[in-house]
Motif scaffolding. Structure first.
Motif, PDB file in Angstrom:
ATOM      1  N   SER B 242      -2.856  -6.316   4.548  1.00  0.00           N
ATOM      2  CA  SER B 242      -1.479  -6.656   4.162  1.00  0.00           C
ATOM      3  C   SER B 242      -1.579  -7.860   3.249  1.00  0.00           C
ATOM      4  CB  SER B 242      -0.632  -7.037   5.376  1.00  0.00           C
ATOM      5  OG  SER B 242      -0.772  -6.121   6.432  1.00  0.00           O
ATOM      6  N   VAL B 243      -1.282  -7.668   1.972  1.00  0.00           N
ATOM      7  CA  VAL B 243      -1.370  -8.787   1.032  1.00  0.00           C
ATOM      8  C   VAL B 243       0.036  -9.314   0.770  1.00  0.00           C
ATOM      9  CG1 VAL B 243      -2.284  -9.585  -1.171  1.00  0.00           C
ATOM     10  CG2 VAL B 243      -3.389  -7.676   0.008  1.00  0.00           C
ATOM     11  N   THR B 244       0.282 -10.553   1.185  1.00  0.00           N
ATOM     12  CA  THR B 244       1.635 -11.104   1.120  1.00  0.00           C
ATOM     13  C   THR B 244       1.606 -12.527   0.568  1.00  0.00           C
ATOM     14  OG1 THR B 244       1.608 -12.134   3.315  1.00  0.00           O
ATOM     15  CG2 THR B 244       2.215  -9.814   3.217  1.00  0.00           C
ATOM     16  N   PRO B 250       3.470  -7.573  -3.325  1.00  0.00           N
ATOM     17  CA  PRO B 250       2.958  -7.580  -1.954  1.00  0.00           C
ATOM     18  C   PRO B 250       2.942  -6.159  -1.416  1.00  0.00           C
ATOM     19  CG  PRO B 250       4.995  -8.899  -2.152  1.00  0.00           C
ATOM     20  CD  PRO B 250       4.763  -8.251  -3.469  1.00  0.00           C
ATOM     21  N   SER B 251       1.895  -5.802  -0.699  1.00  0.00           N
ATOM     22  CA  SER B 251       1.827  -4.440  -0.182  1.00  0.00           C
ATOM     23  C   SER B 251       0.709  -4.315   0.842  1.00  0.00           C
ATOM     24  CB  SER B 251       1.589  -3.462  -1.331  1.00  0.00           C
ATOM     25  OG  SER B 251       1.710  -2.134  -0.892  1.00  0.00           O
ATOM     26  N   ASN B 252       0.718  -3.194   1.544  1.00  0.00           N
ATOM     27  CA  ASN B 252      -0.418  -2.831   2.384  1.00  0.00           C
ATOM     28  C   ASN B 252      -1.351  -1.957   1.572  1.00  0.00           C
ATOM     29  OD1 ASN B 252       0.175  -3.974   5.000  1.00  0.00           O
ATOM     30  ND2 ASN B 252       1.870  -2.525   5.143  1.00  0.00           N
ATOM     31  N   PHE B 253      -2.639  -2.286   1.603  1.00  0.00           N
ATOM     32  CA  PHE B 253      -3.627  -1.497   0.866  1.00  0.00           C
ATOM     33  C   PHE B 253      -4.699  -1.030   1.834  1.00  0.00           C
ATOM     34  CE2 PHE B 253      -1.951  -4.709  -2.050  1.00  0.00           C
ATOM     35  CZ  PHE B 253      -1.523  -3.918  -3.115  1.00  0.00           C
ATOM     36  N   GLU B 254      -4.974   0.265   1.846  1.00  0.00           N
ATOM     37  CA  GLU B 254      -6.105   0.741   2.636  1.00  0.00           C
ATOM     38  C   GLU B 254      -7.288   0.887   1.691  1.00  0.00           C
ATOM     39  OE1 GLU B 254      -6.133   4.732   4.522  1.00  0.00           O
ATOM     40  OE2 GLU B 254      -6.644   3.629   6.345  1.00  0.00           O
ATOM     41  N   VAL B 255      -8.229  -0.007   1.804  1.00  0.00           N
ATOM     42  CA  VAL B 255      -9.342  -0.054   0.850  1.00  0.00           C
ATOM     43  C   VAL B 255     -10.671  -0.177   1.589  1.00  0.00           C
ATOM     44  CG1 VAL B 255      -8.024  -1.062  -1.076  1.00  0.00           C
ATOM     45  CG2 VAL B 255      -9.045  -2.563   0.654  1.00  0.00           C
ATOM     46  N   PRO B 256     -11.768   0.158   0.918  1.00  0.00           N
ATOM     47  CA  PRO B 256     -13.076   0.036   1.567  1.00  0.00           C
ATOM     48  C   PRO B 256     -13.358  -1.407   1.979  1.00  0.00           C
ATOM     49  CG  PRO B 256     -13.260   1.307  -0.457  1.00  0.00           C
ATOM     50  CD  PRO B 256     -11.873   0.730  -0.431  1.00  0.00           C
ATOM     51  N   MET B 257     -13.940  -1.552   3.145  1.00  0.00           N
ATOM     52  CA  MET B 257     -14.429  -2.869   3.560  1.00  0.00           C
ATOM     53  C   MET B 257     -15.433  -3.340   2.522  1.00  0.00           C
ATOM     54  SD  MET B 257     -13.568  -4.112   6.621  1.00  0.00           S
ATOM     55  CE  MET B 257     -13.131  -3.645   8.295  1.00  0.00           C
TER      56      MET B 257
END
Ligand SMILES: Cc1cc2nc3c(=O)[nH]c(=O)nc-3n(C[C@H](O)[C@H](O)[C@H](O)COP(=O)(O)O)c2cc1C
Ligand code: SF4
Ligand code: FES
Lengths: 157, 422
Positions: B242-244, B250-257
């Motif tokens: 969650s980038v805020t 701002p948004s939730n991003f599902e990204v590779p670790m």
């Protein structure tokens, strides 16, 4: 003290827990009766819930005072629960709190004279990507601006 | 991007059973019901996947599931932690809203692996929209005959219920959460005994975060190795961040670790116009703050963030630009922990009050020269001396804000005002 309608709603929750564990439903039971009682709890109502769930009244009282979602004094018809935690603060929540106070002519925690609204500063509501935000009733309002607030608040009845 | 929990995000009615099943949903659960998968196989896949608990502590999920006394005859429980309340965290809300079936299937699989026939999803009381979505999804699966007792004569039983919170951050702590389901004040329990031995209603219980459960079905469909390969060493798979804060989008991003922080920042549109990055809290308000320089070199995985001096936590990336007053920000966080301390342990109850009052005094222009030492002393006394991790969570920001931005605090104490022009 507890309406039949409310009892029906409470029973739905009681059924979720093992036999004899009906006191697990106390959190929802208190919310259900609170909603029927002008959004507040009283000692009598808490006692009635405790009796209905066959639990010690002190245990119900503890729950009613521990959690934030229960009211013990008059809060008016609508509570504007505005988040002032970090992500919202970084996006201007403090300004919006002041704006709401000015617009409604009340300090946070107090109810407007007509009994309609009260503004409460609350902690992170888990909608930080939509900061700044507030909650009225069940509804979240995100990415607030003063203009948006005007539209929402002016429509409260 | 968006390969696991957010797989169906761009589809219409992505939360429906139909869309979930069209993309392979409930295929693992159906295999289980047909007797084609064993608990051991599932645990092996989870271990191979490198999935670590997404609620903050990062404990390996496969290992956690293997701790349950699955062959003991007593009632056991699986519990999902959807109490999401760590400031800066807002990913579980979206999982519940947009992919509730993955949580349900993940919990059901967990129930089978740990031989627990009943599950509860504890959803924070304010999440009424997610709650209704989740309840709607439950109705769909019951109607489809995929949950209940002796499901389709398979010999497998799993019943799933929701429990709603009522406004208490501390209930996100797993043993406080269990107390809360029991209809009590949410006060954390002493450990041991651990929930795997004595949990909900005194029975063996495993608690996992919403995102952890929601990741399980896809991991088992695609294989543990597939998931592990998405990420990096020690941090398998992808993760919701969650980038805020002070970012453009701002948004939730599902990204590779393992993705570099600077790439993630760019995905969120970068810093607001005309501003400069100042500080980043990478894992939610309880994790140490980092300076811009350190953050820009950091990769977003358990080891990468630890190397930078913080923690991945719940993946809640709070971005601050150069208009941010660090004294005001820390004061707000200190107020939060003071407010949310359950009051059971003296160092936490008293210490969080001290921290807040001293910071408030600085903010009010009444700071004293030795207040910084006082703050450090108090947080040191809290660290490691409490029943649950809220104490540490309150202390860590203080230590890191002071270490990285000490001159700002000194200035405020000396001049009675912030050195940052907002
Ligand atoms: C004060 C406090 C608050 C917490 N809040 C949450 C929360 O909201 N959600 C969550 O999943 N875990 C939370 N946790 C962590 C849980 O105790 C627990 O570690 C987690 O739910 C386990 O799931 P996982 O292994 O899948 O991460 C919190 C811990 C503490 C100490
Ligand atoms: S550390 Fe704080 S929140 Fe945790 S049990 Fe102790 S007093 Fe309660
Ligand atoms: S900080 Fe306001 S919703 Fe999270």
């Amino acid at each position: 003290m507890i309406s039949n309608q409310a009892k029906k709603q409470i029973d739905v929750w009681v059924a979720k827990y093992p036999i004899g564990r009906q006191s697990s439903a106390v959190m929802e039971a208190l919310k259900i009766v609170q909603a029927e009682n002008e959004n507040r709890l009283s000692a009598d109502i808490i006692q009635a819930v405790a009796d209905y769930l066959d639990m010690p009244s002190i245990a119900a009282q503890e729950v009613a005072t521990f959690y934030e979602n229960y009211n013990h004094k008059s809060v008016g018809k609508h509570t504007i629960r505005i988040c002032h935690n970090i992500s919202c603060m970084l996006n201007g929540a403090d300004d919006l709190v002041k704006y709401l106070e000015k617009k409604l002519g009340v300090k946070t925690g107090k109810v407007t004279k007509n009994g309609l609204v009260n503004v409460k500063k609350v902690e992170c509501l888990g909608a930080c990507v939509g900061a700044p935000m507030f909650q009225i009733g069940e509804q979240y309002y995100e990415n607030l601006t003063k203009q948006k607030i005007d539209e929402i608040v002016d429509n409260l009845k | 991007m968006n390969e696991v929990c957010f797989k169906n995000l761009d589809k219409k009615k992505c939360y429906s059973l139909k869309v979930y099943e069209q993309s392979g949903g409930y295929s693992i659960w159906r295999k289980i019901l047909k007797g084609e998968l064993t608990p051991e196989e599932i645990i092996d896949e989870l271990k191979a996947s490198g999935l670590r608990g997404r609620g903050g502590a990062g404990f390996p999920t496969g290992l956690k599931w293997s701790f349950m006394p699955r062959n003991a005859s007593m009632q056991k429980y699986v519990v999902c932690n959807s109490d999401e309340g760590e400031p800066g965290t807002c990913k579980d809300r979206d999982i519940l809203r947009y992919n509730p079936h993955a949580v349900i299937e993940g919990m059901a699989i967990g129930g089978f692996v740990m031989n627990a026939s009943v599950g509860y999803n504890y959803i924070r009381g304010e999440f009424m929209e997610p709650f209704k979505r989740f309840e709607g999804a439950l109705k769909e699966v019951y109607k489809a005959g995929l949950l209940g007792k002796n499901i389709g004569a398979s010999g497998v039983s799993f019943d799933l219920h929701t429990h709603l919170g009522a406004g208490a951050y501390i209930c996100g702590e797993e043993t406080a959460l269990l107390e809360s389901i029991e209809g009590k004040k949410g006060q954390p329990r002493f450990k041991p005994p651990f929930p795997a031995n004595v949990g909900l209603f005194g029975q063996p219980t495993t608690i996992n975060n919403t995102e952890s459960f929601a990741s399980v079905p896809e991991i088992l469909s695609q294989g543990g190795q597939w998931f592990a390969d998405i990420g990096v060493e020690n941090s398998g798979g992808c993760k919701l961040f969650s980038v805020t804060g002070h970012v453009q989008k701002p948004s939730n991003f599902e990204v590779p670790m393992g993705i570099p922080f600077k790439d993630l920042l760019e995905m969120a549109g970068g810093i607001k116009k005309g501003r400069k990055l100042k500080a980043v809290i990478p894992g939610g308000s309880s994790t140490p703050v980092l300076t811009a320089e350190v953050a820009m070199e950091m990769t977003m995985d358990y080891d990468g963030i630890e190397k930078a001096g913080s923690m991945l936590g719940a993946g809640s990336v709070i971005v601050m630009d150069d208009s941010t007053c660090m004294v005001a920000t820390l004061t707000r966080l200190a107020h939060f922990y003071y407010d949310e301390s359950c009051g059971q342990c003296t160092p936490c109850r008293e210490g969080t009050g001290w921290l807040y009052r001293v910071l408030k005094r600085i903010m009010d222009g009444d700071g004293k020269a030795d207040d910084i030492d006082l703050l450090l002393g108090v947080s040191d006394k809290i660290m490691g001396n409490t029943i649950c991790a809220l104490g540490d969570a309150a202390a860590m920001p203080v230590e890191s804000f002071l270490r990285n931005f000490r001159p700002e605090f000194e200035y405020y104490i000396k001049h009675g005002k912030s050195m940052v022009k907002g």
